[in-house]
Enzyme design. Structure first.
Site, PDB file in Angstrom:
ATOM      1  N   LYS A  77       6.054   4.295  -3.892  1.00 42.45           N
ATOM      2  CA  LYS A  77       4.691   3.994  -4.348  1.00 42.45           C
ATOM      3  C   LYS A  77       3.697   4.636  -3.385  1.00 42.45           C
ATOM      4  O   LYS A  77       3.908   4.602  -2.169  1.00 42.45           O
ATOM      5  CB  LYS A  77       4.513   2.474  -4.381  1.00 42.45           C
ATOM      6  CG  LYS A  77       3.208   2.007  -5.011  1.00 42.45           C
ATOM      7  CD  LYS A  77       3.175   0.483  -5.054  1.00 42.45           C
ATOM      8  CE  LYS A  77       1.922  -0.046  -5.700  1.00 42.45           C
ATOM      9  NZ  LYS A  77       1.894  -1.521  -5.734  1.00 42.45           N
ATOM     10  N   SER A 152       0.717  -3.272 -10.254  1.00 40.43           N
ATOM     11  CA  SER A 152       0.195  -1.974  -9.872  1.00 40.43           C
ATOM     12  C   SER A 152       1.273  -0.917  -9.609  1.00 40.43           C
ATOM     13  O   SER A 152       0.970   0.272  -9.613  1.00 40.43           O
ATOM     14  CB  SER A 152      -0.677  -2.107  -8.622  1.00 40.43           C
ATOM     15  OG  SER A 152       0.110  -2.532  -7.527  1.00 40.43           O
ATOM     16  N   SER A 176       2.847  -7.188  -8.483  1.00 43.23           N
ATOM     17  CA  SER A 176       2.815  -5.737  -8.678  1.00 43.23           C
ATOM     18  C   SER A 176       4.167  -5.031  -8.668  1.00 43.23           C
ATOM     19  O   SER A 176       4.237  -3.855  -8.994  1.00 43.23           O
ATOM     20  CB  SER A 176       1.924  -5.086  -7.619  1.00 43.23           C
ATOM     21  OG  SER A 176       0.586  -5.223  -7.987  1.00 43.23           O
TER      22      SER A 176
END
Lengths: 479, 95
Positions: A77, A152, A176
């Site tokens: 990420k 996210s 997330s």
């Protein structure tokens, strides 16, 4: 090139590379081919590290003793620092930021000969539940390209689901990791607060953030956690507790296990298909001899507002560092420092980030601090107490992961409607406990449905065991 | 409508300057969010009970001198630098 390499599990692929049956280079090339084919539509990555990955693969192939992740393609990420590889947090303010060091989790992956295949898209600074808040582009769900992958960590989940990576790391502040894993038919784990080092994770809400794995199976999540977990002198909130060999203890007898479940009133806001999948799962457990205990969590309704005071408050403080001085974007043309600060931040941050900074600044401001932040901190303590009491009666708690399956791109314009996506997930962050999402079925439209298992602090082992059992029982057609 | 929310003041505190269009969009959203999170005030909390929670103890690392980042790497990340310094616009204003 051999077919099917990208479909292998993290564990099988690294074993084959260690045994010399598959070259790391061959594996990485297969992933890069997949990326080339699928990325134009999916857009899971902000940066694909093609040259770097091929170079790393060669180095791995030349090593005599290969690590536990040899030749696997791991997507990271883009709020986790990678030395020499651009790390943007999907924000204009860090668009060209190249970190001088690796996050500890990245160091641990590299030490086991993993290959970083790229940096994945996210909601700007991990603030969002759909990856639509990325300053660059939205990511699409591999199950239905008109839908969001969740957020996210939406890029990480989409990349793993589309076999553009063997596994991925995400970060979870309010759901997330778990929510995108749920939307993309994957396993996602938010470990116990302190289980995994956050050194090099760009801070959003420091009392809530954790790094965790997103994988295609429970065994792979356990395997990856073993590698990334453990004490780190660079993160004073990381725990010195020893890391068990989770992946070697997955088989267990589940009859007699005491599992808490949410009563009808708490799941009434969830969609019909989510409620149905949840109740099917409860029936399955009951048939297997699990003792189901209704879990009357009085403060559940208050967890979301509590979270949406605490997280933005911490974010407003953490994001104060983006002022155009030490790193990132600077607004040019101002010859006064204060003006430069304000214009850098105004131009550099997107709407959701500004919304949360303003909300947090308000909650911490003189005259409102006690009523908002002070009250939220106390509610958080009561939520922790409710969990402590619950875990005296049950060993694990089972809930749905999300109120609905993946929603269409652009469907949630109202911020509060988007925040409600975190209804089932924020409690684990507030309480600091581990929680895992795993796929439990498909909706009539073919979208993944998921369940969440929560455990007491540092009881990831038990969490994996129930998840492993359920995974075997629930047959899901994953493509 | 939340009477307490003074957006101009909060923007000053947060070092943000919103264009009128963005302000018009964010203001009602923020008011709605503040009203929503304000629901927490409905809970009556026994403060004595919640304030005695012990803090988790955090291990300290040994207090030893260790190398820091090379200054060059740090300066490279800055928007503007000059050999050993990060450059910023004027801090003090002339009167």
């Amino acid at each position: 090139m051999r077919a099917g390499l990208t479909g292998l599990s993290l564990i099988d692929l690294s074993r084959l590379v260690r045994q010399g049956e598959v070259k790391a280079q061959e594996s990485i090339e297969a992933y890069l081919n997949n990326i080339k084919e699928k990325e134009p539509r999916l857009k899971a990555f902000i940066t694909v590290t093609e040259d770097y990955a091929l170079e790393r693969a060669k180095l791995v192939d030349n090593k005599r003793e290969k690590g536990r992740l040899a030749g696997t393609a791991i997507a990271i990420k883009d709020n986790i620092l990678t030395a020499g590889i651009r790390t943007t947090c999907a924000s204009r303010i860090l668009e060209n930021y190249v970190p001088p060091y690796n996050a500890t989790v990245v160091e641990r992956l590299l030490a086991e000969d993993a290959v970083i295949i790229g940096k994945t898209n996210l909601d700007e600074f991990a603030m969002g539940s759909s990856t639509e808040n990325s300053a660059f582009f939205p990511t699409r769900n591999p199950y239905d390209e008109h839908r969001v992958p969740g957020g996210s960590s939406g890029g990480s989940a989409a990349a793993v689901a589309a076999q553009e990576a063997t596994a991925a790391l995400g970060s979870d502040t309010g759901g997330s990791i778990r929510q995108p894993a749920a939307f993309c038919g994957l396993v996602g784990l938010k470990p116990t607060y302190g289980r995994v080092s956050r050194y090099g994770l760009v801070a959003f809400a420091s009392s809530l953030d954790q790094v965790g794995p997103i994988t295609r199976s429970v065994a792979e999540a356990a395997y990856l956690l073993e590698i990334i977990a453990g004490y780190d002198p660079c993160d004073s909130t990381s725990s010195p507790q020893l890391v068990p060999a989770y992946s070697e203890k997955l088989e267990t007898e589940i009859a007699g296990l005491r599992v808490g479940y949410l009563d009808e009133a708490k799941v009434k806001e969830a969609s019909m298909e989510v409620r149905k999948a949840y109740s099917n799962l409860l029936h399955l457990l009951e048939k297997e001899g699990v003792e189901l205990v209704p879990f009357d969590f009085k403060l559940w309704e208050y967890a979301l507002p509590c979270y949406y005071i605490i997280a933005p408050s911490e974010a407003s403080s953490n994001l104060a560092r983006y002022d155009g001085v030490r790193y990132g974007f600077r607004y040019r043309g101002e010859n006064n420092l204060r003006e430069m600060y304000a214009l850098t931040r105004t131009v550099g941050f997107g709407s959701e980030v500004k919304r949360r900074i303003l909300l947090g600044t308000f909650a911490l401001s003189a005259g409102y601090y006690e009523a908002y932040y002070g009250q939220a901190k106390q509610v958080r303590n009561l939520i922790i107490e409710e969990f402590e009491q619950a875990f005296r009666q049950v060993q694990l708690i089972l809930t749905p992961t999300t109120p609905e399956p993946a929603f269409p791109l652009g469907a949630k314009v109202d911020p509060i409607a988007m925040y409600l996506s975190d209804y089932f997930t924020v409690t684990a962050n507030l309480a600091g406990i581990p929680a895992l999402s795993l796929p439990v079925g498909l909706s009539p439209e073919g979208l993944p449905l998921a369940a969440q298992i929560m455990a007491p602090p540092f009881a990831e082992e038990l969490l994996f065991q129930l998840a492993f059992f359920l995974e075997k029982k629930v047959k899901l057609n994953r493509n | 409508m939340n009477r307490h929310f003074d957006l101009e003041h909060i923007c000053r505190l947060a070092h943000l300057r919103l264009e009128p269009e963005e302000k018009a969009k964010l203001e009602p959203q923020l008011e709605a969010i503040v009203a929503w999170v304000g629901n927490l005030s409905r809970l009556t909390i026994d403060k004595k009970k919640t304030e005695v929670r012990p803090q988790l103890s955090l291990p300290l690392r040994p207090d030893e001198v260790s190398p820091s980042f090379p200054p060059k790497a740090v300066l490279e990340a800055a928007a503007e630098s000059d050999e050993a310094f990060i450059k910023v616009p004027k801090v003090l204003e002339e009167r």
